[in-house]
Design an enzyme around this catalytic site. Structure first.
Site, short mmCIF file in Angstrom:
data_model
loop_
_atom_site.label_atom_id
_atom_site.label_comp_id
_atom_site.label_asym_id
_atom_site.label_seq_id
_atom_site.Cartn_x
_atom_site.Cartn_y
_atom_site.Cartn_z
CG ASP A 261 -1.89 1.10 1.31
OD1 ASP A 261 -2.69 1.17 0.37
OD2 ASP A 261 -1.85 1.90 2.27
CD GLU A 303 -2.46 2.25 -3.49
OE1 GLU A 303 -3.42 2.97 -3.77
OE2 GLU A 303 -1.69 2.49 -2.54
C1 GLC Z 1 -4.04 3.45 -0.32
C2 GLC Z 1 -5.42 2.85 -0.16
C3 GLC Z 1 -6.37 3.91 0.32
C4 GLC Z 1 -5.88 4.43 1.64
C5 GLC Z 1 -4.43 4.90 1.56
C6 GLC Z 1 -3.83 5.10 2.91
O1 GLC Z 1 -4.01 4.42 -1.29
O2 GLC Z 1 -5.84 2.29 -1.39
O3 GLC Z 1 -7.68 3.41 0.45
O4 GLC Z 1 -6.69 5.50 2.05
O5 GLC Z 1 -3.61 3.94 0.91
O6 GLC Z 1 -3.56 3.87 3.52
#
Ligand code: GLC
Length: 625
Positions: A261, A303
């Site tokens: 993430d 991500e």
């Molecule tokens: C990523 C997740 C999102 C979250 C962020 C902080 O972007 O997809 O939903 O708010 O991380 O953890």
């Protein structure tokens, strides 16, 4: 290729790990102790890997790029909102398989505080399944059941931050220096102000600024996302080792794809925007090498929802990847929405050159919707090249999807509006953004049909363009926005909850009733999935070529392998398109037979003067027979 078993080459791997580690931590006072701890973590987790997972690693390595396969189809879901809990999810595996799904991305499952927790992305215990979902035993049982069905599991590691209720954060609040060093904590505003001068805000509306004052310890804490998400300080090698050990713990549970993430944020340096820094990439490369040693079958997804040129860097450098195996094709996702709103594909086409430079052996997660907002993060240059003015173009997209633009069929909302920059992202479910919500409300049968065409069309585009398609739960039966989040104070300020439905299984069972919206969408998606699964040319081997730029409404590309040539044509306009056969001339000749897998019809290639028709929001998935 990525997933070669490096165990045979242990010394080389260790040397590489040491090099990467030293380039980040050589000067740290704890460098050598932490490196020993890192080696121990890799060795112990490697020794503890089960016989079954070793066998899986071996089979995946033999397949060379198992995750590039056209047979994989994924879905992201919240366990509680989809099935109540993990046990409930086991009973829904038949349903998921019926839809063609064989990769499951389960949104964060590890313990997070009740109330505000960013959908589980504020983790208070990385090793304890949140009791609201069940227990670790339930998770293991689910993984076992998925394995016997040949399904793959994707889980998140929330690397960038912890909840302020994590034991480390609580110890830091009690004044323990060791744990204060796990975070970015300052006595006064001097350093926070230096950081702030260059750091953008992620949630300017509901979590402005990047620091939060903590009364208990009287310090300013870095909180890039929400105030309750404390940024971990990865310049401390002790933090890195703790998180690496957790990553390998997930690997040994049987995770096939690890979603890291928010990797763009994991390294911070004053005087920079603290995103996409070179050290963040080194850190990811270091994780990749450690995973290759201890759990080589686990692929890594970064991500990184950042500018297109920055996203590409998460695959690593050089010909073959050495960083993340997957990245989200956030650029294409947003450009599909751009093309839908404008009816024109020019901006999308222009961005392709950059996207095609993805290294061999890596793949995209391709998607139309996910749990997050849609950021129109593609570059202004692409917009200009297409003949539009970036500011007004983006404004049009915002107005179109938030329903402000007169005549827009979409019902969405703006997310994270930044009044200083006029930047805004978009929330809303696939179905609502495609017009189904308004069409149902106004009982407009024709508009309902058009919105269903758009839904299937958008899904098909991301299924066939390349990468692992990831559906978002609910979209397979056309859930429209759910506004009940407004009644929950822990959610009401975050409109991403409008597109995170609680599944009503009576609605989902309508997929079996011909004539219902649910039936048409579910069966359409099943059909798209089955076409992808039966045609190996849709595996991801850098085997895509864009076809001549015949029409501004058309997205046209060829997918191929040694035995198949499939041309995919998508009409983004609201009227039928007439296209000259010239478009397929480079690889087909007059009289060749073509099977369109979407309609099941066969036709013959004509001469350049002849035209064929693609309906509004229609497609041709044509295979040369
Ligand atoms: C990523 C997740 C999102 C979250 C962020 C902080 O972007 O997809 O939903 O708010 O991380 O953890």
């Amino acid at each position: 290729m990525n997933n070669i078993d490096l165990r045979s080459n242990e010394t080389d791997s260790l040397n590489l790990i040491k090099q990467l580690y030293d380039s980040l931590y050589a000067d740290h006072s704890n460098s050598s102790d932490c490196f020993n701890a890192l080696q121990t973590a890799v060795k112990q987790n490697s020794d503890q890997r089960s016989v079954w997972l070793r066998l899986k690693d071996h089979l995946k390595a033999k397949e060379q790029g198992w995750f590039l396969s056209n047979e994989l189809i994924g879905m992201s879901l919240y366990v509680d909102r989809f099935a109540g809990n993990i046990e409930g999810l086991v009973s829904k595996l038949d349903y998921l398989q019926e839809a063609g799904i064989n990769v499951l991305h389960l949104m964060p499952l590890f313990q997070s505080p009740p109330g505000e927790n960013d959908g589980g992305y504020a983790v208070s215990d990385f090793r304890k399944v949140d009791p609201k979902f069940g227990s670790m035993e339930d998770l293991k049982e689910l993984i076992h059941e998925m394995n016997t069905r040949g399904m793959h599991l994707m889980l998140d590691i929330v690397l960038n931050h912890t909840s302020h209720h994590h034991a480390w954060a609580e110890s830091a609040q009690e004044g323990k220096k060791k744990y204060q060093d796990y975070y970015y904590m300052y006595d006064d505003r001097t350093e926070p102000d230096q950081f702030e001068s260059m750091m953008p805000e992620i949630f300017p509306e509901n979590a402005p600024g990047n620091f939060t004052y903590n009364e208990a310890c009287k310090k300013w804490v870095m909180t890039v996302f929400h105030q309750y998400q404390w940024d971990l300080n990865f310049s401390n090698p002790g933090v890195f080792v703790e998180m690496l050990d957790t990553i390998l713990f997930y690997a040994n549970l049987g995770v096939d794809i690890l979603r890291i993430d928010a990797p763009a944020f994991i390294w911070k340096t004053k005087g920079t925007n603290c995103q996409n820094l070179p050290q963040a990439h080194t850190l990811l490369k270091l994780i990749k090498q450690c995973v290759l040693m201890a759990a080589p079958g686990m692929a890594i997804l970064g991500e990184a929802i950042v500018a297109p040129s920055e996203i590409m860097k998460y695959f690593g450098d050089g010909f073959s990847a050495n960083e993340c195996d997957f990245a989200y094709n956030a650029t294409l996702m947003a450009l599909q929405w751009d093309a839908l709103a404008t009816g024109k594909t020019r901006v999308m086409r222009h961005a392709q050159r950059e996207l095609l430079s993805k290294p061999e052996g890596t793949s995209w997660i391709s998607y139309t919707r996910c749990h997050d907002d849609i950021g129109m993060g593609f570059s202004d240059d692409h917009i200009r090249y297409a003949g539009f003015e970036p500011f007004y173009h983006r404004k049009y997209l915002q107005d179109y999807f938030s329903g402000l633009y007169a005549g827009s069929p979409a019902s969405g909302d703006l997310f994270s509006v930044n009044p200083r920059t006029n930047d805004a992202r978009i929330s809303g479910s696939l179905a609502s953004l495609c017009g189904l919500e308004k069409a149902i409300k106004t009982h407009n049968e024709n508009a309902i049909r058009v919105s269903i065409d758009k839904i299937l069309f958008m899904q098909a585009h991301s299924f066939f363009i390349g990468g692992l398609p990831m559906l978002f739960y609910g979209d397979e039966v056309g859930y429209t926005n759910d506004y009940s989040y407004l009644d929950d104070p822990a959610k009401s300020y975050d409109n991403r909850w409008m597109h995170r439905p609680v599944i009503d299984w009576n609605k989902n069972s309508l997929r079996n009733n011909p004539g219902t919206v649910e039936y048409m969408i579910f069966n359409g998606i099943k059909k798209i999935a089955s076409i992808r699964k039966k045609l190996p040319a849709f595996s991801d081997h850098k085997n895509i070529t864009w076809l001549p730029d015949e029409d501004i409404h058309l997205s046209a590309f060829l997918r191929y392998d040694a035995h198949q040539k499939i041309f995919c044509l998508f009409n983004f306009s609201s009227s039928p398109l007439y296209i000259s056969w010239y478009i397929v001339k480079v690889f087909l000749k007059v009289g060749d037979l073509v099977l369109d897998h979407w309609t099941g019809t066969e036709f013959k290639v004509g001469s350049d003067q002849e035209h064929f028709m693609i309906p509004a929001y229609g497609m041709i998935i044509g295979e040369n027979k």
